[in-house]
Design a protein around this motif. Structure first.
Motif, short mmCIF file in Angstrom:
data_model
loop_
_atom_site.label_atom_id
_atom_site.label_comp_id
_atom_site.label_asym_id
_atom_site.label_seq_id
_atom_site.Cartn_x
_atom_site.Cartn_y
_atom_site.Cartn_z
N PHE A 34 0.83 -1.20 0.00
CA PHE A 34 0.00 0.00 0.00
C PHE A 34 0.87 1.26 0.00
O PHE A 34 0.60 2.21 -0.74
N VAL A 35 1.92 1.25 0.82
CA VAL A 35 2.82 2.41 0.85
C VAL A 35 3.52 2.58 -0.50
O VAL A 35 3.70 3.70 -0.98
N ALA A 36 3.90 1.47 -1.11
CA ALA A 36 4.52 1.54 -2.45
C ALA A 36 3.55 2.16 -3.45
O ALA A 36 3.96 2.94 -4.33
N LEU A 37 2.27 1.82 -3.33
CA LEU A 37 1.26 2.40 -4.21
C LEU A 37 1.23 3.92 -4.06
O LEU A 37 1.07 4.65 -5.05
N LEU A 38 1.38 4.41 -2.84
CA LEU A 38 1.38 5.85 -2.61
C LEU A 38 2.54 6.52 -3.36
O LEU A 38 2.38 7.62 -3.91
N PHE A 39 3.70 5.85 -3.38
CA PHE A 39 4.84 6.41 -4.10
C PHE A 39 4.58 6.41 -5.61
O PHE A 39 4.99 7.33 -6.32
N VAL A 40 3.93 5.35 -6.10
CA VAL A 40 3.59 5.31 -7.52
C VAL A 40 2.65 6.45 -7.87
O VAL A 40 2.84 7.15 -8.89
N VAL A 41 1.63 6.66 -7.05
CA VAL A 41 0.66 7.73 -7.30
C VAL A 41 1.35 9.09 -7.27
O VAL A 41 1.08 9.96 -8.10
N GLU A 42 2.25 9.27 -6.30
CA GLU A 42 2.95 10.56 -6.22
C GLU A 42 3.85 10.76 -7.44
O GLU A 42 4.02 11.88 -7.93
N GLU A 79 8.04 15.30 0.14
CA GLU A 79 8.30 15.49 1.57
C GLU A 79 7.08 15.09 2.39
O GLU A 79 7.20 14.45 3.44
N HIS A 80 5.91 15.48 1.91
CA HIS A 80 4.67 15.10 2.58
C HIS A 80 4.53 13.58 2.64
O HIS A 80 4.22 13.00 3.69
N LEU A 81 4.80 12.92 1.53
CA LEU A 81 4.65 11.47 1.47
C LEU A 81 5.68 10.76 2.33
O LEU A 81 5.33 9.84 3.09
N THR A 82 6.95 11.15 2.23
CA THR A 82 7.97 10.46 3.01
C THR A 82 7.76 10.65 4.51
O THR A 82 8.09 9.78 5.31
#
Length: 207
Positions: A34-42, A79-82
Motif C-alpha cells: 500500500f505504501v509503495a502504491l502511494l509512491f507510484v501515485v505521487e 516530503e509530505h509522502l515520506t
C-alpha cells in the motif's frame, strides 16, 4: 495394545488479544504494498505537474464527493509522502494483528469516517494525504487494548504512544496548511473501529 495419552493442544492467543499478526510476512507485504502504491501515485502526480493535488476531499462540494475514496492516496509532494511513509508502515503493520480481514475493515472505517467528517466539517480547500489513516491506526491501537482488556496490547500501545504520541497534537487547529480536521476525524474513526472490533469479539465469545 497400550493406551495412548494425547497431550492437550497448547492454548492459542485469542485474536482479540493478539499483538503480532498471524501471518507477519503477508501482513508486512500488504502494508508495504500500500505504501509503495502511494509512491507510484505521487510519481504520476509529479509527472502531471501536481494536478492530482486538487482531487482531495473538497468540503461540502457535492460535485466532488467521490474524492473521499482516493484522497488518502494523494500527497502534496515527496516530503509530505515520506513524512507519512514510516509511521504508516509501523502502525499499519501493528493494526494487522487481528488478521488481514479485520485490518481491511478497520481501514475502511477510518478511511470513510475521515473522509465524510472532513467533507462535512472541513475548512475550504483540497484535503489530501494518508495522515488521517495514521491517526486512525494510532488511536485504534491505543483504544483496542483497553476494550479487549489485553495487557500485551496495552503495553504495545503505550510504546507506540511514546514514539508517536506527539502526533496527537495534530488534531488541534493552528498549523497553516495542515488538515487538522483529517487528523481529528481519522482519530475518531480509530475509536469507532476499536469499538466495533471489541463488540464483534464479545459477540463471538458469547456465541
Amino acid at each position: 495394545m497400550d493406551p495412548t495419552v494425547v497431550s492437550p493442544a497448547p492454548p492459542t492467543r485469542s485474536p482479540a488479544k493478539r499483538v503480532i499478526p498471524p501471518n507477519p510476512l503477508l501482513s508486512a507485504a500488504v502494508v508495504a504494498g500500500f505504501v509503495a502504491l502511494l509512491f507510484v501515485v505521487e510519481g504520476i502526480d509529479t509527472a502531471l505537474g501536481g494536478s492530482l493535488d486538487h482531487d482531495g476531499v473538497i468540503p461540502r462540494d457535492f460535485t466532488e464527493w467521490d474524492n473521499i475514496l482516493w484522497a488518502p492516496v494523494l500527497h502534496g509532494g515527496w516530503e509530505h509522502l515520506t513524512g507519512n511513509a514510516l509511521p504508516l508502515l509501523v502502525l499499519g503493520f501493528l493494526a494487522t494483528s487481528g488478521g488481514l480481514k479485520q485490518f481491511f475493515q478497520v481501514t475502511a472505517v477510518i478511511w470513510l469516517t475521515d473522509g465524510l467528517g472532513v467533507w462535512l466539517a472541513g475548512s475550504p480547500g483540497s484535503h489530501i494525504g494518508a495522515s488521517g489513516l495514521i491517526f486512525g491506526y494510532l488511536v485504534f491501537l491505543l483504544v483496542r487494548g483497553v476494550f479487549a482488556r489485553a495487557t500485551a496490547q496495552v503495553v504495545v500501545a503505550l510504546a507506540v504512544f511514546a514514539v508517536y504520541g506527539a502526533m496527537l497534537w495534530g488534531v488541534l487547529p493552528g498549523q497553516p496548511g495542515i488538515s487538522w480536521e483529517s487528523h481529528l476525524f481519522g482519530a475518531l474513526g480509530g475509536v469507532l473501529a476499536a469499538w466495533g472490533v471489541a463488540r464483534d469479539h464479545h459477540r463471538a465469545a458469547a456465541a
